[in-house]
Design a protein around this motif. Structure first.
Motif, PDB file in Angstrom:
ATOM      1  N   PRO A  18       9.627 -25.620 -32.004  1.00 10.32           N
ATOM      2  CA  PRO A  18       8.813 -24.205 -30.950  1.00 10.32           C
ATOM      3  C   PRO A  18       8.033 -24.707 -29.883  1.00 10.32           C
ATOM      4  O   PRO A  18       7.429 -25.686 -29.761  1.00 10.32           O
ATOM      5  CB  PRO A  18       7.889 -23.825 -32.292  1.00 10.32           C
ATOM      6  N   ILE A  20       5.063 -22.646 -27.264  1.00  6.79           N
ATOM      7  CA  ILE A  20       3.920 -21.514 -26.813  1.00  6.79           C
ATOM      8  C   ILE A  20       3.890 -21.836 -25.426  1.00  6.79           C
ATOM      9  O   ILE A  20       3.530 -22.922 -24.590  1.00  6.79           O
ATOM     10  CB  ILE A  20       3.545 -21.914 -27.457  1.00  6.79           C
ATOM     11  N   MET A  32       6.242 -16.999 -28.064  1.00  5.11           N
ATOM     12  CA  MET A  32       6.689 -18.561 -28.164  1.00  5.11           C
ATOM     13  C   MET A  32       8.170 -18.649 -28.390  1.00  5.11           C
ATOM     14  O   MET A  32       8.669 -17.598 -28.180  1.00  5.11           O
ATOM     15  CB  MET A  32       6.226 -18.345 -29.948  1.00  5.11           C
ATOM     16  N   TRP A  34      11.902 -21.375 -28.676  1.00 10.01           N
ATOM     17  CA  TRP A  34      12.542 -22.456 -29.054  1.00 10.01           C
ATOM     18  C   TRP A  34      12.848 -23.563 -27.983  1.00 10.01           C
ATOM     19  O   TRP A  34      14.134 -22.934 -27.264  1.00 10.01           O
ATOM     20  CB  TRP A  34      13.455 -22.528 -30.332  1.00 10.01           C
ATOM     21  N   TYR A  51      14.698 -21.828 -22.141  1.00 10.69           N
ATOM     22  CA  TYR A  51      14.276 -22.493 -23.303  1.00 10.69           C
ATOM     23  C   TYR A  51      15.902 -22.215 -24.148  1.00 10.69           C
ATOM     24  O   TYR A  51      16.796 -22.525 -24.374  1.00 10.69           O
ATOM     25  CB  TYR A  51      13.596 -21.147 -23.651  1.00 10.69           C
ATOM     26  N   THR A  83       5.292 -29.077 -31.777  1.00  9.89           N
ATOM     27  CA  THR A  83       5.076 -28.077 -31.327  1.00  9.89           C
ATOM     28  C   THR A  83       4.574 -28.343 -29.806  1.00  9.89           C
ATOM     29  O   THR A  83       4.239 -29.568 -29.758  1.00  9.89           O
ATOM     30  CB  THR A  83       3.638 -27.223 -31.571  1.00  9.89           C
TER      31      THR A  83
END
Length: 133
Positions: A18, A20, A32, A34, A51, A83
């Motif tokens: 993930p 952010i 958010m 991936w 992403y 993260t």
């Protein structure tokens, strides 16, 4: 690309982590999404956030169809490596619904409320209505 950095990231079984996105100067959390190793590499090499789109199973270069891009200011990994925090300079809106960020629904006292107006019509951004999600 620094292979040492990729070793510090704990990608899940699907090869994703993930990420952010946060506006660097205001601290506003924008969204958010991936990332996979290729998205991390491209983001760090280009300075423009990329992403991984799970629905399209392809790299998703933020803003490639809307023009609302994220320029990378700082790339951070949390203490567990599971993260990523992307400090960005957001051009335009971050959300595909046309709102400034993706966190526009508030839940209080057992009720949900939309707390942010649409700033840019999804039709104007994409030539079609946005998915209501």
């Amino acid at each position: 690309m620094n292979a040492d950095l990729l070793r510090q990231i704990s990608f899940d079984k699907a090869g994703l982590v993930p990420a952010i996105a946060q506006q660097h100067d205001s601290g506003e959390v924008l969204m958010m999404a991936w990332m996979n190793a290729d998205a991390v590499t491209e983001t760090l090499e280009s300075g423009r956030v990329c992403y991984w789109s799970r629905s399209r199973a392809a790299l998703w270069r933020k803003g490639e169809s809307s023009g609302h891009v994220q320029k990378l200011v700082d790339f951070r990994v949390d203490c567990d490596g599971d993260t990523i925090l992307l400090l960005v300079d957001q051009t335009g809106v971050a959300c595909h619904t046309g709102r400034h960020n993706c966190f526009f629904t508030s839940f209080k006292d057992g009720k949900s409320e939309v707390i942010a107006d649409v700033m840019v019509s999804p039709e104007d951004m994409y030539g079609k209505p946005a998915d209501p999600s």
